[in-house]
Scaffold this active site. Structure first.
Site, short mmCIF file in Angstrom:
data_model
loop_
_atom_site.label_atom_id
_atom_site.label_comp_id
_atom_site.label_asym_id
_atom_site.label_seq_id
_atom_site.Cartn_x
_atom_site.Cartn_y
_atom_site.Cartn_z
N ASN A 167 -7.48 -9.44 7.88
CA ASN A 167 -8.69 -9.25 7.20
C ASN A 167 -9.15 -10.40 6.59
O ASN A 167 -8.38 -10.91 5.52
CB ASN A 167 -8.65 -8.15 5.99
CG ASN A 167 -8.17 -6.85 6.61
OD1 ASN A 167 -9.11 -6.38 7.60
ND2 ASN A 167 -6.90 -6.18 6.22
N SER A 205 6.65 -1.30 0.50
CA SER A 205 6.65 -2.53 1.26
C SER A 205 7.00 -3.91 0.67
O SER A 205 6.66 -4.29 -0.50
CB SER A 205 4.90 -2.73 1.76
OG SER A 205 4.88 -3.77 2.31
N CYS A 218 1.60 -15.78 -0.68
CA CYS A 218 1.31 -15.76 1.07
C CYS A 218 -0.13 -16.38 1.60
O CYS A 218 -0.81 -16.05 0.91
CB CYS A 218 1.54 -14.32 1.57
SG CYS A 218 3.23 -13.72 0.85
N GLY A 278 0.83 -7.03 -5.63
CA GLY A 278 2.29 -7.45 -6.28
C GLY A 278 3.41 -7.15 -5.27
O GLY A 278 3.13 -6.66 -4.17
N GLU A 279 4.51 -7.52 -5.66
CA GLU A 279 5.64 -7.77 -4.92
C GLU A 279 6.66 -6.44 -5.65
O GLU A 279 7.07 -6.75 -6.48
CB GLU A 279 6.63 -9.03 -4.86
CG GLU A 279 7.86 -8.99 -4.47
CD GLU A 279 7.94 -7.92 -2.86
OE1 GLU A 279 7.14 -8.41 -1.87
OE2 GLU A 279 8.66 -7.21 -3.05
N CYS A 285 -0.04 -11.23 -7.93
CA CYS A 285 1.09 -11.48 -7.34
C CYS A 285 1.62 -12.82 -7.29
O CYS A 285 0.80 -13.76 -7.31
CB CYS A 285 0.94 -11.17 -5.66
SG CYS A 285 2.42 -11.06 -4.81
N CYS A 339 -2.39 3.87 -1.77
CA CYS A 339 -1.97 2.33 -1.93
C CYS A 339 -2.00 1.87 -3.19
O CYS A 339 -3.02 1.78 -4.10
CB CYS A 339 -2.77 1.54 -0.94
SG CYS A 339 -2.20 -0.26 -0.97
N CYS A 381 -5.91 -4.41 3.53
CA CYS A 381 -4.64 -5.15 3.18
C CYS A 381 -5.04 -6.64 3.01
O CYS A 381 -5.80 -7.07 3.76
CB CYS A 381 -3.97 -5.31 4.51
SG CYS A 381 -3.09 -3.85 4.94
N GLU A 401 -6.07 -3.18 -8.79
CA GLU A 401 -6.79 -2.26 -7.78
C GLU A 401 -6.05 -1.08 -7.06
O GLU A 401 -4.76 -1.46 -6.80
CB GLU A 401 -7.57 -2.97 -6.85
CG GLU A 401 -8.70 -3.84 -7.18
CD GLU A 401 -9.54 -4.42 -6.39
OE1 GLU A 401 -10.79 -4.66 -6.34
OE2 GLU A 401 -8.94 -4.92 -5.25
N SER A 444 7.12 -7.10 5.42
CA SER A 444 6.11 -7.77 5.84
C SER A 444 6.78 -9.09 6.58
O SER A 444 7.16 -10.02 5.86
CB SER A 444 5.44 -8.19 4.76
OG SER A 444 4.71 -7.14 4.15
N HIS A 499 5.60 -11.12 9.76
CA HIS A 499 4.33 -12.05 9.95
C HIS A 499 4.81 -13.32 10.95
O HIS A 499 3.88 -13.96 11.37
CB HIS A 499 3.60 -12.44 8.80
CG HIS A 499 3.20 -11.52 7.84
ND1 HIS A 499 2.62 -10.29 8.58
CD2 HIS A 499 3.55 -11.10 6.52
CE1 HIS A 499 2.67 -9.48 7.36
NE2 HIS A 499 2.90 -10.03 6.19
N CYS A 555 -2.98 -14.26 2.23
CA CYS A 555 -3.34 -12.94 1.32
C CYS A 555 -4.37 -13.47 0.22
O CYS A 555 -3.77 -14.35 -0.55
CB CYS A 555 -2.24 -12.22 0.90
SG CYS A 555 -2.14 -10.97 -0.25
N1 SAH Z 1 4.13 -7.78 -1.53
C1 SAH Z 1 4.36 -6.56 -0.51
C2 SAH Z 1 3.11 -5.57 -0.64
C3 SAH Z 1 1.90 -6.02 -0.65
S1 SAH Z 1 1.02 -6.76 0.63
C4 SAH Z 1 4.37 -7.17 0.70
O1 SAH Z 1 4.38 -8.41 1.02
O2 SAH Z 1 4.86 -6.33 1.58
C5 SAH Z 1 0.78 -5.38 1.76
C6 SAH Z 1 0.50 -5.84 3.20
O3 SAH Z 1 -0.67 -6.33 3.42
C7 SAH Z 1 1.66 -6.82 3.69
O4 SAH Z 1 2.07 -6.55 4.96
C8 SAH Z 1 0.81 -7.96 3.69
O5 SAH Z 1 1.35 -8.98 4.42
C9 SAH Z 1 -0.61 -7.47 4.37
N2 SAH Z 1 -1.61 -8.52 4.07
C10 SAH Z 1 -1.86 -9.43 3.23
N3 SAH Z 1 -2.95 -10.01 3.20
C11 SAH Z 1 -3.74 -9.66 4.43
C12 SAH Z 1 -4.97 -9.87 5.15
N4 SAH Z 1 -5.68 -10.88 4.80
N5 SAH Z 1 -4.96 -9.33 6.28
C13 SAH Z 1 -4.23 -8.14 6.49
N6 SAH Z 1 -3.05 -7.81 6.17
C14 SAH Z 1 -2.81 -8.61 5.01
#
Ligand code: SAH
Length: 357
Positions: free
Chosen positions: A294, A196, A118, A164-165, A114, A107, A337, A94, A218, A220, A121
């Site tokens: 989200n 990111s 996390c 992805g990372e 991935c 984006c 996100c 996507e 990221s 958190h 996510c």
């Molecule tokens: N792997 C990379 C890039 C993808 S995630 C990283 O971790 O940065 C992009 C952003 O979306 C990250 O900050 C991630 O933590 C956030 N994200 C993931 N799931 C989410 C959710 N359910 N609600 C809000 N942000 C989220």
């Protein structure tokens, strides 16, 4: 047109020059071809009208198509757009476009799925399929820029923040970024690209030194026990290691590290968490993005209430950090996100071991 062939959009200018020379074409043809691909966004060889017929035939015979296949395209109430794109081996990813006043941000995904898992996510919940190639990263930008241009929409910024990372696919990401920054092509500058990462510590320096793009981390959580759960990569590269890498990070000029922090109700959203975060950031030029969580079907978390987010923001502000509560964009089409997933309806997810760095 062959289904497989040379992926021109994954070649650096030097590699393209070598290829074209090997075909016996004059050096200026490289400039023309580069401009057709990256400035005029031609996706058909026949459209490249100032190239000789022979050269165009050679391209058609030897090269793969330069676009992913759009499977679905959705537009959210706030104007955010999301494409599900199919790659040449059938994998789907996507890509999301976020229009804002005066700019348009794309984006981009760096992997199909991935491997980081996390816990908040949705992309992680579906498992990892494979790394994208440089061409597949570049072509997300070419496809969307071309599609958006037809509707007078401008793509000005890129965030490597999709599926992805990116630092577990560093070589392809680095190559794609160099191609996208090329002045005679897409020409999106280092200030307009943000990478990111969840914090692949041994790769962080390379982002500053070799790419010079903006870096977003990221975060958190600022306690290892909690971050171990939310971002399992923390078990490998803990908060102290991450902080040290950023204290040493080669930041250019007045730039700052962007910190992303998803606020989860009752998990990481207390005033103590905010104060602890301010201490964690001390000494690192920083700005903070607080991200409303989200939710997705079956997720174990809830978004933090608005007053908690505001209090969190205020504490960081008082500690001297520019702190923004990010809008959640495109949530009604699951484009926000953490909501991205590349699977076609009915497809099964596959889980692979994470790539090691
Ligand atoms: N792997 C990379 C890039 C993808 S995630 C990283 O971790 O940065 C992009 C952003 O979306 C990250 O900050 C991630 O933590 C956030 N994200 C993931 N799931 C989410 C959710 N359910 N609600 C809000 N942000 C989220």
């Amino acid at each position: 047109m062959p289904a497989l062939g040379i992926r021109l959009t994954g070649l650096s200018r030097a590699e393209l020059t070598e290829l074209v020379a090997g075909w016996g074409e004059k050096p200026y043809r490289v400039r023309q071809l580069w401009s057709w691909i990256y400035v005029r966004l031609a996706s058909e060889w026949d459209a490249m009208s100032d190239l000789s017929k022979d050269f165009r035939r050679r391209l058609a015979e030897s090269c793969a198509p330069m676009r992913p296949l759009p499977v679905t395209h959705q537009v959210a109430a706030d104007g955010t757009e999301k494409w599900l794109l199919q790659l040449q081996d059938g994998q789907t990813i996507e890509t999301v476009f976020i229009p804002e006043e005066g700019r348009g941000t794309l984006c981009v995904s760096s992997q199909a799925g991935c491997s980081l898992n996390c816990s908040f996510c949705h992309t992680g919940a579906q498992g990892f399929s494979r790394n994208l190639t440089a061409a597949e990263i570049v072509e997300q930008v070419l496809f969307c820029r071309q599609d958006l241009a037809q509707r007078d929409r401008r793509l000005t910024n890129i965030v490597l923040m999709g599926m992805g990372e990116p630092l577990y696919n560093y070589d392809a990401v680095a190559k794609a970024v160099h191609i996208l920054m090329d002045d005679a092509g897409v020409a999106i500058g280092t200030r307009k690209i943000t990478l990111s990462t969840a914090g692949v510590v041994p790769r962080l320096h390379a982002v500053g030194r070799e790419l010079g793009v903006n870096l977003a981390i990221s975060l958190h959580a600022v306690r290892d026990d909690l971050r171990d759960q939310l971002v399992p990569l923390n078990r490998k590269y803990n908060l102290a290691a991450l902080r040290q890498a950023l204290l040493d990070y080669p930041l250019k000029g007045s730039r700052r590290i962007t910190w992303e922090y998803v606020l989860l109700s009752g998990v990481n959203d207390t005033p103590d968490d905010a104060r602890e975060m301010a201490r964690y950031l001390r000494g690192i030029p920083s700005k903070v993005n607080l991200i409303p969580f989200n939710p997705w079907p079956g997720c174990p978390y809830e978004p933090a209430p608005a007053e908690r987010m505001l209090r969190f923001q205020e504490i960081l502000h008082q500690a001297g950090y520019v702190t923004v509560i990010r809008d959640s964009r495109g949530a009604d089409i699951a484009a926000a996100c953490g909501q991205l997933k590349g699977m076609l309806p009915g497809a099964r997810s596959r889980v692979h071991a994470p790539a090691d760095v």
